[in-house]
Motif scaffolding. Sequence first.
Motif, mmCIF file in Angstrom:
data_model
loop_
_atom_site.group_PDB
_atom_site.id
_atom_site.type_symbol
_atom_site.label_atom_id
_atom_site.label_comp_id
_atom_site.label_asym_id
_atom_site.label_seq_id
_atom_site.Cartn_x
_atom_site.Cartn_y
_atom_site.Cartn_z
ATOM 1 N N ASP A 51 0.860 -1.177 0.000
ATOM 2 C CA ASP A 51 0.000 0.000 0.000
ATOM 3 C C ASP A 51 0.899 1.231 0.000
ATOM 4 O O ASP A 51 1.374 1.687 1.038
ATOM 5 C CB ASP A 51 -0.888 -0.041 1.252
ATOM 6 C CG ASP A 51 -1.834 1.144 1.332
ATOM 7 O OD1 ASP A 51 -1.948 1.867 0.328
ATOM 8 O OD2 ASP A 51 -2.445 1.337 2.398
ATOM 9 N N GLY A 54 -0.388 4.170 2.012
ATOM 10 C CA GLY A 54 -0.788 3.846 3.381
ATOM 11 C C GLY A 54 -2.225 4.196 3.722
ATOM 12 O O GLY A 54 -2.609 4.208 4.895
ATOM 13 N N TYR A 57 -4.142 1.163 5.363
ATOM 14 C CA TYR A 57 -3.715 0.914 6.733
ATOM 15 C C TYR A 57 -4.298 1.953 7.696
ATOM 16 O O TYR A 57 -4.717 1.625 8.806
ATOM 17 C CB TYR A 57 -2.191 0.916 6.824
ATOM 18 C CG TYR A 57 -1.681 0.752 8.239
ATOM 19 C CD1 TYR A 57 -1.635 -0.508 8.832
ATOM 20 C CD2 TYR A 57 -1.289 1.854 8.983
ATOM 21 C CE1 TYR A 57 -1.202 -0.664 10.134
ATOM 22 C CE2 TYR A 57 -0.841 1.714 10.292
ATOM 23 C CZ TYR A 57 -0.804 0.448 10.862
ATOM 24 O OH TYR A 57 -0.377 0.302 12.150
ATOM 25 N N GLN A 58 -4.336 3.184 7.268
ATOM 26 C CA GLN A 58 -4.856 4.245 8.127
ATOM 27 C C GLN A 58 -6.329 4.023 8.461
ATOM 28 O O GLN A 58 -6.775 4.275 9.577
ATOM 29 C CB GLN A 58 -4.668 5.604 7.447
ATOM 30 C CG GLN A 58 -3.216 6.045 7.342
ATOM 31 C CD GLN A 58 -3.061 7.327 6.537
ATOM 32 O OE1 GLN A 58 -4.047 7.972 6.185
ATOM 33 N NE2 GLN A 58 -1.821 7.686 6.240
ATOM 34 N N ALA A 61 -6.559 0.066 10.520
ATOM 35 C CA ALA A 61 -5.360 -0.295 11.286
ATOM 36 C C ALA A 61 -5.576 -1.496 12.179
ATOM 37 O O ALA A 61 -4.683 -2.335 12.349
ATOM 38 C CB ALA A 61 -4.899 0.905 12.118
ATOM 39 N N PHE A 64 -4.783 -5.012 10.749
ATOM 40 C CA PHE A 64 -3.420 -5.386 10.368
ATOM 41 C C PHE A 64 -2.683 -5.964 11.569
ATOM 42 O O PHE A 64 -2.704 -5.389 12.660
ATOM 43 C CB PHE A 64 -2.661 -4.179 9.809
ATOM 44 C CG PHE A 64 -3.100 -3.789 8.423
ATOM 45 C CD1 PHE A 64 -2.356 -4.159 7.309
ATOM 46 C CD2 PHE A 64 -4.270 -3.056 8.232
ATOM 47 C CE1 PHE A 64 -2.757 -3.802 6.031
ATOM 48 C CE2 PHE A 64 -4.681 -2.694 6.952
ATOM 49 C CZ PHE A 64 -3.927 -3.078 5.852
ATOM 50 N N SER A 67 2.350 -3.423 12.290
ATOM 51 C CA SER A 67 2.356 -2.015 11.872
ATOM 52 C C SER A 67 3.612 -1.674 11.075
ATOM 53 O O SER A 67 3.767 -0.560 10.602
ATOM 54 C CB SER A 67 2.281 -1.099 13.104
ATOM 55 O OG SER A 67 3.386 -1.340 13.965
ATOM 56 N N LYS A 70 3.065 -2.259 5.475
ATOM 57 C CA LYS A 70 1.703 -1.939 5.054
ATOM 58 C C LYS A 70 1.370 -2.705 3.772
ATOM 59 O O LYS A 70 1.401 -2.177 2.671
ATOM 60 C CB LYS A 70 1.570 -0.432 4.802
ATOM 61 C CG LYS A 70 2.213 0.465 5.871
ATOM 62 C CD LYS A 70 1.466 0.426 7.179
ATOM 63 C CE LYS A 70 1.901 1.549 8.114
ATOM 64 N NZ LYS A 70 3.308 1.518 8.503
ATOM 65 N N CYS A 106 -11.750 -3.331 1.956
ATOM 66 C CA CYS A 106 -11.182 -1.997 2.189
ATOM 67 C C CYS A 106 -11.442 -1.048 1.030
ATOM 68 O O CYS A 106 -11.581 0.163 1.205
ATOM 69 C CB CYS A 106 -9.674 -2.109 2.432
ATOM 70 S SG CYS A 106 -9.232 -3.177 3.819
ATOM 71 N N PRO A 120 -6.955 -6.447 3.619
ATOM 72 C CA PRO A 120 -5.679 -6.469 4.334
ATOM 73 C C PRO A 120 -4.911 -7.743 4.011
ATOM 74 O O PRO A 120 -5.506 -8.778 3.691
ATOM 75 C CB PRO A 120 -6.089 -6.436 5.814
ATOM 76 C CG PRO A 120 -7.482 -5.907 5.819
ATOM 77 C CD PRO A 120 -8.097 -6.375 4.546
#
Length: 500
Positions: A51, A54, A57-58, A61, A64, A67, A70, A106, A120
Amino acid sequence: MSVKPVRNNVPEEIQEEMSRLYEEVPTLEDDYELLDKIGEGTFSSVYKAKDLKGKIYQKYASHFWSSEAKYVALKKIYVTSSPQRIYNELNLLYILAGCIRVAPLCDATRVRDQVIAVLPYYQHEEFRNFYRDLPIKGIKKYMWELLQALNFVHSKGIIHRDVKPTNFLYNPELGRGVLVDFGLAEMQVNYLDEINGQLNDDNTISVKERRHQEQFCPCIMREAGLSAPHGVSGPMITIQNGKVVHLNGLNNIDLTKGYPKYETRRVKRANRAGTRGFRAPEVLMKCGAQTTKIDIWSVGVILLSLLSRRFPMFQSLDDTDSLLELCSIFGWKKLKKCANIHGLGFEVSNIQNIKEEGYPGGLKGFVYDLLNKECEEGTFPEYSISFETHCYLSQELHDKVSIEPKLPNGEDMKSRADAYQLKKYQEEIWSDHFWCFQLLQQCFEMDPQKRSSADELIHSAFFYELTDAGETTEGEMTDDDLNNTDYSGVEDNDVLLISG
């Protein structure tokens, strides 16, 4: 378009495949860097990607497991899939976005007929690499994660329909798992509503109505507390020498040679989605009123593989063989009662090792013999955790002391403290096995109404250790997670599809 770096550890044909995907969906390269192909099925291919911005991921989160990196999974859904099937899968994933044990949708990109779903990426271990080495505590954690995921899915009225190890990504080191692949999933139908308005004065449904309902099953009426019409004989399944010779009430006709040309009686039709070896009896018997309980049966098959260290457990090629496999463990008497629930007859004859009451010692006897054979042949390493299950079953079935552990003579112990610790450890392991086999039995209840739900299984004694330790029983995203997710402009029943 920029040239993507060549990855020496990725086969050339996979690199070419990823290059074609960039060409088919040009917008992908702005947000994702394809790294490798990690899966392929009948309806889709899955790629690992980075990604780049990101953004995923944001927003997600909590989904995942790390951390540090990503990574996401890009699922390319083949254009050969029907539009309704694609919509159904993406929409269900959107509905299920609120649980950390279910892979969320997502993002989704559509370019003409090409659909890419973004999920993810979960760093997991293949089931084949750990199912023979997972201790009873590890089995407990695996089942806890799986049942938590299913409990959330079922609470939304959704049947997964294809629960199996490859669709439950698990990381033994983290003790975390996630349920994936909802390509065969469906919303559960409220069959009780469908029979309203079809009742006779005597609280029955007419034979005429029943014949014109291909997905009708008498178990619906049983659930509604209604009575079936008298004098109506259901279809018959008869297996002789391993072949179905009678079906649909047509006695004395060998259906292995074909069906009658002008047969007009109702033929049972039902959803048979799922993977062979994991289908519940009601699926094999074409029950048209399937519920979330079919997923619980599949959970039982996975647990049976973990306890017996045997995978795959069932290897039937068709539904007939599947029924015979179940007969060899549970006995034809239970299968006959199960068939009766769904308005079927069931007879088995001239088949060796198929007994009325099933395998001697039941599920425990079956698992013990599988383990004992490996012990005799020396296929387990000396350090194998399987010996604990084998030792427990040996005492349970032959020494008749299920919880009390055997201890070495005192002179073999370094101290009383060592003896105490060993006794304490064995008692705990014995107790875990005792409750684990009870859980297994609950999953393998032939009557789907009596089969435990995911929520009931979560609250069984087998998991008291986890609930006492404060393990979460919800798996919901936090308010912050939900607030950070941008759902603007998306209707409740729609999934966000971004046209490229």
